[in-house]
Design a protein around this motif. Sequence first.
Motif, PDB file in Angstrom:
ATOM      1  N   GLU A  93      -6.000  13.532  -5.260  1.00 41.78           N
ATOM      2  CA  GLU A  93      -4.936  14.548  -5.301  1.00 41.78           C
ATOM      3  C   GLU A  93      -4.177  14.636  -6.624  1.00 41.78           C
ATOM      4  O   GLU A  93      -3.934  15.727  -7.109  1.00 41.78           O
ATOM      5  CB  GLU A  93      -3.945  14.366  -4.136  1.00 41.78           C
ATOM      6  CG  GLU A  93      -4.519  14.793  -2.808  1.00 41.78           C
ATOM      7  CD  GLU A  93      -3.443  15.083  -1.776  1.00 41.78           C
ATOM      8  OE1 GLU A  93      -2.292  15.382  -2.147  1.00 41.78           O
ATOM      9  OE2 GLU A  93      -3.773  15.011  -0.583  1.00 41.78           O
ATOM     10  N   ILE A  94      -3.761  13.525  -7.212  1.00 43.37           N
ATOM     11  CA  ILE A  94      -3.016  13.588  -8.469  1.00 43.37           C
ATOM     12  C   ILE A  94      -3.685  12.678  -9.498  1.00 43.37           C
ATOM     13  O   ILE A  94      -4.425  11.750  -9.136  1.00 43.37           O
ATOM     14  CB  ILE A  94      -1.524  13.206  -8.294  1.00 43.37           C
ATOM     15  CG1 ILE A  94      -1.393  11.737  -7.847  1.00 43.37           C
ATOM     16  CG2 ILE A  94      -0.840  14.136  -7.313  1.00 43.37           C
ATOM     17  CD1 ILE A  94       0.056  11.251  -7.819  1.00 43.37           C
ATOM     18  N   PRO A  95      -3.443  12.896 -10.786  1.00 46.50           N
ATOM     19  CA  PRO A  95      -4.089  12.078 -11.821  1.00 46.50           C
ATOM     20  C   PRO A  95      -3.726  10.598 -11.718  1.00 46.50           C
ATOM     21  O   PRO A  95      -2.641  10.237 -11.251  1.00 46.50           O
ATOM     22  CB  PRO A  95      -3.562  12.692 -13.124  1.00 46.50           C
ATOM     23  CG  PRO A  95      -3.160  14.083 -12.768  1.00 46.50           C
ATOM     24  CD  PRO A  95      -2.660  14.006 -11.362  1.00 46.50           C
ATOM     25  N   PHE A  96      -4.632   9.772 -12.213  1.00 49.17           N
ATOM     26  CA  PHE A  96      -4.396   8.321 -12.212  1.00 49.17           C
ATOM     27  C   PHE A  96      -3.108   7.967 -12.947  1.00 49.17           C
ATOM     28  O   PHE A  96      -2.330   7.136 -12.485  1.00 49.17           O
ATOM     29  CB  PHE A  96      -5.576   7.600 -12.875  1.00 49.17           C
ATOM     30  CG  PHE A  96      -6.877   7.734 -12.151  1.00 49.17           C
ATOM     31  CD1 PHE A  96      -7.049   7.190 -10.882  1.00 49.17           C
ATOM     32  CD2 PHE A  96      -7.941   8.407 -12.726  1.00 49.17           C
ATOM     33  CE1 PHE A  96      -8.258   7.315 -10.207  1.00 49.17           C
ATOM     34  CE2 PHE A  96      -9.151   8.531 -12.058  1.00 49.17           C
ATOM     35  CZ  PHE A  96      -9.309   7.992 -10.809  1.00 49.17           C
ATOM     36  N   VAL A  97      -2.906   8.602 -14.110  1.00 49.59           N
ATOM     37  CA  VAL A  97      -1.722   8.244 -14.899  1.00 49.59           C
ATOM     38  C   VAL A  97      -0.444   8.571 -14.148  1.00 49.59           C
ATOM     39  O   VAL A  97       0.552   7.849 -14.252  1.00 49.59           O
ATOM     40  CB  VAL A  97      -1.737   8.939 -16.272  1.00 49.59           C
ATOM     41  CG1 VAL A  97      -2.822   8.384 -17.159  1.00 49.59           C
ATOM     42  CG2 VAL A  97      -1.865  10.445 -16.133  1.00 49.59           C
ATOM     43  N   ASN A  98      -0.441   9.646 -13.364  1.00 51.34           N
ATOM     44  CA  ASN A  98       0.743   9.994 -12.584  1.00 51.34           C
ATOM     45  C   ASN A  98       0.997   8.983 -11.478  1.00 51.34           C
ATOM     46  O   ASN A  98       2.144   8.638 -11.178  1.00 51.34           O
ATOM     47  CB  ASN A  98       0.587  11.392 -11.985  1.00 51.34           C
ATOM     48  CG  ASN A  98       0.608  12.480 -13.037  1.00 51.34           C
ATOM     49  OD1 ASN A  98       0.654  12.181 -14.225  1.00 51.34           O
ATOM     50  ND2 ASN A  98       0.568  13.720 -12.624  1.00 51.34           N
ATOM     51  N   TYR A 147       0.850  -1.197   0.000  1.00 48.15           N
ATOM     52  CA  TYR A 147       0.000   0.000   0.000  1.00 48.15           C
ATOM     53  C   TYR A 147       0.881   1.240   0.000  1.00 48.15           C
ATOM     54  O   TYR A 147       1.739   1.417   0.859  1.00 48.15           O
ATOM     55  CB  TYR A 147      -0.917   0.001   1.222  1.00 48.15           C
ATOM     56  CG  TYR A 147      -1.836   1.207   1.278  1.00 48.15           C
ATOM     57  CD1 TYR A 147      -2.690   1.505   0.227  1.00 48.15           C
ATOM     58  CD2 TYR A 147      -1.844   2.052   2.396  1.00 48.15           C
ATOM     59  CE1 TYR A 147      -3.534   2.604   0.272  1.00 48.15           C
ATOM     60  CE2 TYR A 147      -2.692   3.154   2.456  1.00 48.15           C
ATOM     61  CZ  TYR A 147      -3.529   3.416   1.387  1.00 48.15           C
ATOM     62  OH  TYR A 147      -4.358   4.507   1.443  1.00 48.15           O
ATOM     63  N   VAL A 148       0.661   2.123  -0.993  1.00 50.25           N
ATOM     64  CA  VAL A 148       1.480   3.333  -1.112  1.00 50.25           C
ATOM     65  C   VAL A 148       0.615   4.595  -1.074  1.00 50.25           C
ATOM     66  O   VAL A 148       0.986   5.630  -1.637  1.00 50.25           O
ATOM     67  CB  VAL A 148       2.328   3.305  -2.402  1.00 50.25           C
ATOM     68  CG1 VAL A 148       3.407   2.239  -2.317  1.00 50.25           C
ATOM     69  CG2 VAL A 148       1.450   3.103  -3.636  1.00 50.25           C
ATOM     70  N   ILE A 181      -4.753   4.585  -3.403  1.00 51.33           N
ATOM     71  CA  ILE A 181      -6.088   5.170  -3.262  1.00 51.33           C
ATOM     72  C   ILE A 181      -6.217   6.371  -4.188  1.00 51.33           C
ATOM     73  O   ILE A 181      -5.254   7.104  -4.440  1.00 51.33           O
ATOM     74  CB  ILE A 181      -6.372   5.572  -1.788  1.00 51.33           C
ATOM     75  CG1 ILE A 181      -7.846   5.991  -1.641  1.00 51.33           C
ATOM     76  CG2 ILE A 181      -5.428   6.681  -1.318  1.00 51.33           C
ATOM     77  CD1 ILE A 181      -8.277   6.182  -0.187  1.00 51.33           C
ATOM     78  N   ARG A 182      -7.413   6.576  -4.705  1.00 52.15           N
ATOM     79  CA  ARG A 182      -7.704   7.705  -5.587  1.00 52.15           C
ATOM     80  C   ARG A 182      -7.585   9.030  -4.832  1.00 52.15           C
ATOM     81  O   ARG A 182      -7.884   9.105  -3.648  1.00 52.15           O
ATOM     82  CB  ARG A 182      -9.113   7.555  -6.142  1.00 52.15           C
ATOM     83  CG  ARG A 182      -9.576   8.655  -7.071  1.00 52.15           C
ATOM     84  CD  ARG A 182     -11.036   8.425  -7.467  1.00 52.15           C
ATOM     85  NE  ARG A 182     -11.502   9.406  -8.437  1.00 52.15           N
ATOM     86  CZ  ARG A 182     -12.747   9.436  -8.925  1.00 52.15           C
ATOM     87  NH1 ARG A 182     -13.621   8.519  -8.520  1.00 52.15           N
ATOM     88  NH2 ARG A 182     -13.099  10.348  -9.797  1.00 52.15           N
ATOM     89  N   ALA A 240       2.589  -3.823 -11.606  1.00 54.72           N
ATOM     90  CA  ALA A 240       1.170  -3.537 -11.840  1.00 54.72           C
ATOM     91  C   ALA A 240       0.692  -2.610 -10.734  1.00 54.72           C
ATOM     92  O   ALA A 240       1.406  -2.358  -9.749  1.00 54.72           O
ATOM     93  CB  ALA A 240       0.345  -4.821 -11.864  1.00 54.72           C
ATOM     94  N   ALA A 241      -0.528  -2.090 -10.924  1.00 53.81           N
ATOM     95  CA  ALA A 241      -1.108  -1.194  -9.932  1.00 53.81           C
ATOM     96  C   ALA A 241      -2.575  -1.533  -9.734  1.00 53.81           C
ATOM     97  O   ALA A 241      -3.257  -1.969 -10.672  1.00 53.81           O
ATOM     98  CB  ALA A 241      -0.956   0.265 -10.359  1.00 53.81           C
ATOM     99  N   ILE A 242      -3.042  -1.350  -8.504  1.00 59.33           N
ATOM    100  CA  ILE A 242      -4.460  -1.465  -8.177  1.00 59.33           C
ATOM    101  C   ILE A 242      -4.865  -0.145  -7.530  1.00 59.33           C
ATOM    102  O   ILE A 242      -4.261   0.283  -6.548  1.00 59.33           O
ATOM    103  CB  ILE A 242      -4.739  -2.635  -7.225  1.00 59.33           C
ATOM    104  CG1 ILE A 242      -4.339  -3.966  -7.871  1.00 59.33           C
ATOM    105  CG2 ILE A 242      -6.212  -2.662  -6.824  1.00 59.33           C
ATOM    106  CD1 ILE A 242      -4.443  -5.163  -6.941  1.00 59.33           C
ATOM    107  N   ILE A 243      -5.856   0.536  -8.119  1.00 57.27           N
ATOM    108  CA  ILE A 243      -6.326   1.818  -7.593  1.00 57.27           C
ATOM    109  C   ILE A 243      -7.765   1.648  -7.110  1.00 57.27           C
ATOM    110  O   ILE A 243      -8.615   1.144  -7.855  1.00 57.27           O
ATOM    111  CB  ILE A 243      -6.259   2.924  -8.666  1.00 57.27           C
ATOM    112  CG1 ILE A 243      -4.821   3.101  -9.157  1.00 57.27           C
ATOM    113  CG2 ILE A 243      -6.800   4.244  -8.123  1.00 57.27           C
ATOM    114  CD1 ILE A 243      -4.659   4.124 -10.271  1.00 57.27           C
ATOM    115  N   PHE A 244      -8.037   2.066  -5.858  1.00 54.75           N
ATOM    116  CA  PHE A 244      -9.403   1.969  -5.365  1.00 54.75           C
ATOM    117  C   PHE A 244      -9.963   3.360  -5.074  1.00 54.75           C
ATOM    118  O   PHE A 244      -9.225   4.320  -4.829  1.00 54.75           O
ATOM    119  CB  PHE A 244      -9.503   1.049  -4.143  1.00 54.75           C
ATOM    120  CG  PHE A 244      -8.774   1.510  -2.911  1.00 54.75           C
ATOM    121  CD1 PHE A 244      -9.415   2.255  -1.929  1.00 54.75           C
ATOM    122  CD2 PHE A 244      -7.441   1.155  -2.705  1.00 54.75           C
ATOM    123  CE1 PHE A 244      -8.754   2.649  -0.778  1.00 54.75           C
ATOM    124  CE2 PHE A 244      -6.769   1.546  -1.565  1.00 54.75           C
ATOM    125  CZ  PHE A 244      -7.423   2.305  -0.589  1.00 54.75           C
TER     126      PHE A 244
END
Length: 788
Positions: A401-406, A376-377, A398-399, A418-422
Amino acid sequence: MNRITKLTIFLIILTMVAFFSTTGMANQKSYSDKYNLAELYGEFDLRSEELVTVIVELDEPSVVEGKHTGRKQTKEKVLAAADNVVEELGRRVAGVEVYRKYYHVFSGFSVNLPQNQIPQLLSIPGVKAVYPNIHYEVNTEIIPLDWEVIHPKMLDSAPYIGAPLLWEEGITGKGITVAIIDTGVDYTHPDLAHAFGDYKGWDFVDNDNDPQEGPGQYHGTHVAGTVAGNGLIKGVAPEAKLLAYRVLGPQGGTTQDVVAGIERAVLDGANIMNLSLGNTLNSPDWATSIALDWAMAEGVVAVTSNGNSGPNNWTVGSPAASRRAISVGATQLPYNLYDVEIFTSEGVVYPTSKIMGFPNDNALLNIDGKEYEFVYVGLGRPVDFVGKNVQGKVALIIRGEIPFVNKVTNAKNNGAVAAIIFNNVAGEIPFYIPGMDLPTIKLDNVDGQKMLAQLQAGYNKVKFNIEKTGVVPEQVADFSSRGPAAQTWMIKPDVVAPGVGIVSSVPGGYAALQGTSMASPHVAGAAALILQKNPHWGVDDVKAALMNTAEVLINPVTGKPYPHNTQGAGSIRVKEAVNTETLIIPGSYSFGKFIKDSGKQVERQSFTIKNLSNQRVTYNFDVEFFGNPEGIKVMTSNNLRVNPGKTQGVNLNVQVDTNILQPGYYEGKITVSDGVNTYSIPAILFVGEPDYPRITHGGIVPVDGGFIIWTYLPGGADLFEVWIYRDSPFFYVGDALVIQNVAPGYHEFFWDGKINGNNLPRTTYHAFLYAEKAGVGQYLYGGSFQIR
């Protein structure tokens, strides 16, 4: 106030409108020849003394315009006309400075002067129009790529439009020269060096003959690679020659240099020019658009990006609003759809897991069936990775403050696979983002918190199960600007081409970019292939071939074709364009606007059919407007026989009954069939005034103690001004009124006859009424009056 009184006042107002309108029109007719102000485009603060650069267009035609309108014209005559205007301007306004002069495809010059003196400039004889010197910037995001891991999207998009099929026949763009009007080009790049000779073009930023792309710039080199790359990246026309014109520096550039670049490219003998740049001014009479129109008249195929301000209509900017240039929107190539399941421990499910994005199919499938540690970052900012080891692991983010692509790029830079964004709020994340740096999975907040709980419980590994479920067809990018073009009501873009995730050359390597800037050079390269195969074709033939053979795209969400002003004629297919045996010109049709208050209005139009085959062909026509609206009838010829190699005109009569039709925008198509092939020509028309800002009526009437200035503004105005000019000598005096946020409809304003609180000398004056809304302005002559 009772009903009768209200009605009486309403009728009085209507009478006043009719009377004043007639009076104003009579005055306008009387003074129009002697007191005709030049057109003004763009946004200016006409009360400010701040210096501003403007582009001045002259009444004197350019060399090319004179050539094509039957008037003998010379460079010397145009420049002499410019000198006359500059001399007069210098007498009226102190400290003006002229920068560039144009004569070949645009007649005029750029000049620096105080903004509050622009009305003075408008009144000088010989001035046709004044345009702002818009600042251009390249804001495309760049993703540098290592050559060992390039997924060659350029090798996807060129085959997708059919280019390699022509390469096999020796049609590679050889002998065709394409001008890249951009940020310069790295002509030393190994994929591009073959395309440049000793003369490489011109740098209008540094004013020298070395158009090398400047430090930190990459856009022009990327565009050039898409047109004519011939190395690791292979462009659409790999053996075409290139010329580079650097008009945008590290801080961007301006209109005065863009127009100069267009003019120089024509003089240098380019066959095609690509302009992957633009502004937000939707006007076909913008200086760059005019220059491109005359470049096309001179036989140079002009291709320009449609802009990145979509998805709303009317967002096309100049120079894409040009009447003749080929305007290009952007599409995303077809891609595969995948479902994903993730597993952390027995009995724990994540039902909201979905693919958010991935760099390519191989990268996504590479994690299928494999298990990785996850870490977890937090928000996924660079600081959030400090002290955490994600090398070879999955970053849980976690979603916010900054764009998903960043977030994903930061994870990749720290070694994640890989990445997992919730989500940070209730519900699922409603975005799919192609081309992300890592395979990325999205979860809602409930499933994200579940993964965090698993991590805290010691279950720190995640397994991916990925399954292909379908294919998303080629689709128009949301960012791609839409038409129509104001004033001409033309469909824009003309065509679309791949413009998402395009990999091409940049100084020192390769990179992926997206935008209509990336779509336009696909069309420029396609035009090079067409001209090599058909060297005697004119610019309108090239444009028609691309449009007539384009593939109409279906919106996967609605299951219906995208609107005309989203996709134009469709997505280009260059092999079909090169080999077409029929040309229908123009390749799209706007029947304009039908504004009669009642009854039937008929407009007579026409188009041209060219039979390029070696046999006589019979053509049949069908015209329909979608939904078959009652009130529109189109009458045309049928069973038209055209001999081989011949051209024939086709007449169309369009009848619109405005009693039956609701005001609005109507789409249709003209279908042309030769018994074997069918061609679909997009068509549109407007019933009523299109929704664009304008001032339609106005005038000035003397009353006790001053004047009543009246106007009718159908759409209202962000700014309404009244400019006062003295009669003899004719010059700008000042503003009578400056009013902001005026509501739609009829208005009367009182003016005390003073300028800046000062009485005017007794003589004759003239009033010009100016209205501006959403950055577009228009003015009209309001009549003359006396100060006694």
